[in-house]
Design a protein around this motif. Structure first.
Motif, PDB file in Angstrom:
ATOM      1  N   THR A 252       0.870  -1.170   0.000  1.00 47.49           N
ATOM      2  CA  THR A 252       0.000   0.000   0.000  1.00 47.49           C
ATOM      3  C   THR A 252       0.909   1.222   0.000  1.00 47.49           C
ATOM      4  OG1 THR A 252      -1.666  -1.197   1.259  1.00 47.49           O
ATOM      5  CG2 THR A 252      -1.822   1.197   1.262  1.00 47.49           C
ATOM      6  N   LEU A 253       0.698   2.137  -0.929  1.00 52.10           N
ATOM      7  CA  LEU A 253       1.566   3.309  -1.034  1.00 52.10           C
ATOM      8  C   LEU A 253       1.118   4.434  -0.119  1.00 52.10           C
ATOM      9  CD1 LEU A 253       2.372   1.743  -3.627  1.00 52.10           C
ATOM     10  CD2 LEU A 253       2.642   3.951  -4.718  1.00 52.10           C
ATOM     11  N   THR A 254       2.088   5.161   0.400  1.00 53.01           N
ATOM     12  CA  THR A 254       1.803   6.380   1.147  1.00 53.01           C
ATOM     13  C   THR A 254       1.562   7.502   0.140  1.00 53.01           C
ATOM     14  OG1 THR A 254       4.121   7.081   1.212  1.00 53.01           O
ATOM     15  CG2 THR A 254       3.341   5.654   3.030  1.00 53.01           C
ATOM     16  N   GLU A 255       1.040   8.613   0.617  1.00 51.96           N
ATOM     17  CA  GLU A 255       0.833   9.776  -0.255  1.00 51.96           C
ATOM     18  C   GLU A 255       2.169  10.243  -0.832  1.00 51.96           C
ATOM     19  OE1 GLU A 255      -1.486  12.237  -2.385  1.00 51.96           O
ATOM     20  OE2 GLU A 255      -2.277  10.822  -0.913  1.00 51.96           O
ATOM     21  N   LYS A 256       3.215  10.215  -0.018  1.00 49.98           N
ATOM     22  CA  LYS A 256       4.546  10.627  -0.464  1.00 49.98           C
ATOM     23  C   LYS A 256       5.054   9.714  -1.578  1.00 49.98           C
ATOM     24  CE  LYS A 256       9.251  11.332   1.203  1.00 49.98           C
ATOM     25  NZ  LYS A 256      10.189  11.159   2.318  1.00 49.98           N
ATOM     26  N   GLU A 257       4.856   8.408  -1.427  1.00 45.92           N
ATOM     27  CA  GLU A 257       5.303   7.463  -2.458  1.00 45.92           C
ATOM     28  C   GLU A 257       4.524   7.652  -3.758  1.00 45.92           C
ATOM     29  OE1 GLU A 257       6.849   3.666   0.197  1.00 45.92           O
ATOM     30  OE2 GLU A 257       4.675   4.003  -0.025  1.00 45.92           O
ATOM     31  N   LEU A 258       3.220   7.890  -3.655  1.00 41.88           N
ATOM     32  CA  LEU A 258       2.433   8.138  -4.857  1.00 41.88           C
ATOM     33  C   LEU A 258       2.934   9.395  -5.564  1.00 41.88           C
ATOM     34  CD1 LEU A 258       0.151   7.490  -6.818  1.00 41.88           C
ATOM     35  CD2 LEU A 258      -1.420   8.676  -5.265  1.00 41.88           C
ATOM     36  N   LYS A 259       3.242  10.424  -4.812  1.00 39.32           N
ATOM     37  CA  LYS A 259       3.790  11.655  -5.415  1.00 39.32           C
ATOM     38  C   LYS A 259       5.123  11.379  -6.100  1.00 39.32           C
ATOM     39  CE  LYS A 259       1.423  15.012  -2.545  1.00 39.32           C
ATOM     40  NZ  LYS A 259       1.495  15.970  -1.464  1.00 39.32           N
ATOM     41  N   GLN A 260       5.955  10.525  -5.504  1.00 38.55           N
ATOM     42  CA  GLN A 260       7.234  10.162  -6.133  1.00 38.55           C
ATOM     43  C   GLN A 260       6.995   9.499  -7.492  1.00 38.55           C
ATOM     44  OE1 GLN A 260       8.668   7.860  -2.605  1.00 38.55           O
ATOM     45  NE2 GLN A 260      10.651   8.719  -3.197  1.00 38.55           N
ATOM     46  N   VAL A 261       6.035   8.590  -7.534  1.00 32.38           N
ATOM     47  CA  VAL A 261       5.728   7.881  -8.776  1.00 32.38           C
ATOM     48  C   VAL A 261       5.196   8.867  -9.822  1.00 32.38           C
ATOM     49  CG1 VAL A 261       4.334   6.068  -9.850  1.00 32.38           C
ATOM     50  CG2 VAL A 261       5.282   5.708  -7.565  1.00 32.38           C
ATOM     51  N   LEU A 262       4.299   9.759  -9.408  1.00 34.78           N
ATOM     52  CA  LEU A 262       3.738  10.744 -10.344  1.00 34.78           C
ATOM     53  C   LEU A 262       4.812  11.706 -10.853  1.00 34.78           C
ATOM     54  CD1 LEU A 262       0.321  11.445  -8.588  1.00 34.78           C
ATOM     55  CD2 LEU A 262       0.717  10.124 -10.691  1.00 34.78           C
ATOM     56  N   THR A 263       5.754  12.062  -9.999  1.00 33.91           N
ATOM     57  CA  THR A 263       6.860  12.916 -10.430  1.00 33.91           C
ATOM     58  C   THR A 263       7.705  12.192 -11.462  1.00 33.91           C
ATOM     59  OG1 THR A 263       6.908  14.113  -8.337  1.00 33.91           O
ATOM     60  CG2 THR A 263       8.925  14.175  -9.664  1.00 33.91           C
ATOM     61  N   TYR A 264       8.010  10.938 -11.205  1.00 33.91           N
ATOM     62  CA  TYR A 264       8.789  10.145 -12.151  1.00 33.91           C
ATOM     63  C   TYR A 264       8.070  10.090 -13.507  1.00 33.91           C
ATOM     64  CZ  TYR A 264      11.404   6.360 -14.270  1.00 33.91           C
ATOM     65  OH  TYR A 264      12.170   5.624 -15.133  1.00 33.91           O
ATOM     66  N   ILE A 265       6.782   9.815 -13.472  1.00 36.60           N
ATOM     67  CA  ILE A 265       5.989   9.740 -14.708  1.00 36.60           C
ATOM     68  C   ILE A 265       6.068  11.066 -15.468  1.00 36.60           C
ATOM     69  CG2 ILE A 265       3.610   9.676 -15.593  1.00 36.60           C
ATOM     70  CD1 ILE A 265       3.039   7.502 -13.497  1.00 36.60           C
ATOM     71  N   SER A 266       5.971  12.185 -14.742  1.00 41.33           N
ATOM     72  CA  SER A 266       5.944  13.505 -15.388  1.00 41.33           C
ATOM     73  C   SER A 266       7.229  13.821 -16.152  1.00 41.33           C
ATOM     74  CB  SER A 266       5.667  14.603 -14.361  1.00 41.33           C
ATOM     75  OG  SER A 266       6.794  14.806 -13.529  1.00 41.33           O
ATOM     76  N   LEU A 267       8.301  13.141 -15.816  1.00 43.62           N
ATOM     77  CA  LEU A 267       9.604  13.418 -16.430  1.00 43.62           C
ATOM     78  C   LEU A 267       9.906  12.513 -17.627  1.00 43.62           C
ATOM     79  CD1 LEU A 267      11.655  13.841 -13.139  1.00 43.62           C
ATOM     80  CD2 LEU A 267      10.691  15.645 -14.598  1.00 43.62           C
ATOM     81  N   HIS A 268       8.951  11.671 -18.005  1.00 45.90           N
ATOM     82  CA  HIS A 268       9.196  10.708 -19.068  1.00 45.90           C
ATOM     83  C   HIS A 268       8.111  10.751 -20.141  1.00 45.90           C
ATOM     84  CE1 HIS A 268      11.772   9.343 -15.806  1.00 45.90           C
ATOM     85  NE2 HIS A 268      12.516   8.823 -16.747  1.00 45.90           N
ATOM     86  N   ARG A 269       8.378  10.060 -21.244  1.00 48.78           N
ATOM     87  CA  ARG A 269       7.445  10.020 -22.372  1.00 48.78           C
ATOM     88  C   ARG A 269       6.094   9.460 -21.964  1.00 48.78           C
ATOM     89  NH1 ARG A 269      10.216   6.977 -27.226  1.00 48.78           N
ATOM     90  NH2 ARG A 269       8.057   7.066 -27.842  1.00 48.78           N
TER      91      ARG A 269
END
Length: 188
Positions: free
Chosen positions: A6-23
């Protein structure tokens, strides 16, 4: 078999940030958030057609009606889409050249729709790239159910939202954590 993290809010934000930097950021963000904010299974997300989420006036539907063929248990169900997720889906759909209602909502680079397996592999790779151990394609669904349980949503409502047929299945999804226990003892 171990349950998905289960992801924390911080971990979800990390994943979304990673996504935002890629194709393919809008597509990948929308796919991920359907699991985290609507509790959809990866197979259900992969099975979506543009017409499942888009009204005739090109606005985003507030409910997605999944057919038996689109669900794990072959039981039709309704997925409710909150305001935040409707905005995310609208942003994604705006990137599509010609939103044909019969086309897959999420297409691969080869223009074909994702299969449940390819989307599952993408999520596994994504969480690994971000460095979140124990996360899988099912993490969004577990996070969705656990977060709602943390906010006091009853297990019967959770069962309905998840599309489960047995309450015990839903209960197994809820990740009990220290914060939940702190809140519980403060109720005494």
């Amino acid at each position: 078999m171990k349950q998905a993290k289960t992801l924390t809010e911080k971990e979800l934000k990390q994943v979304l940030t990673y996504i935002s930097l890629h194709r393919h950021a809008p597509r990948n963000r929308a796919m991920l958030l359907l699991t985290h904010w609507a509790g959809m299974r990866v197979g259900e997300v992969a099975a979506l057609r543009i017409g499942d989420v888009l009204n005739a006036d090109n606005s985003i539907k507030s409910e997605i009606r999944l057919t038996p063929e689109q669900t794990k248990g072959r039981h039709a169900r309704t997925v409710f889409i909150g305001q935040r997720l409707r905005k995310e889906l609208a942003s994604y759909v705006a990137t599509l050249k010609k939103p044909d209602p019969d086309r897959p909502l999420f297409a691969t680079q080869k223009k074909a729709g994702f299969t449940a397996n390819t989307m599952c592999q993408y999520f596994h790779w994504l969480y690994k790239e971000v460095g979140i151990t124990g996360a899988s394609s099912h993490s969004g669904r577990r996070t969705f159910i656990t977060n709602l349980a943390n906010k006091g949503v009853g297990v019967r409502v959770l069962m309905s939202l998840a599309g489960h047929r047995n309450i015990s299945t839903t209960q197994a999804y809820i990740d009990v954590n220290d914060e939940m226990q702190r809140v519980a003892v403060d109720l005494v």
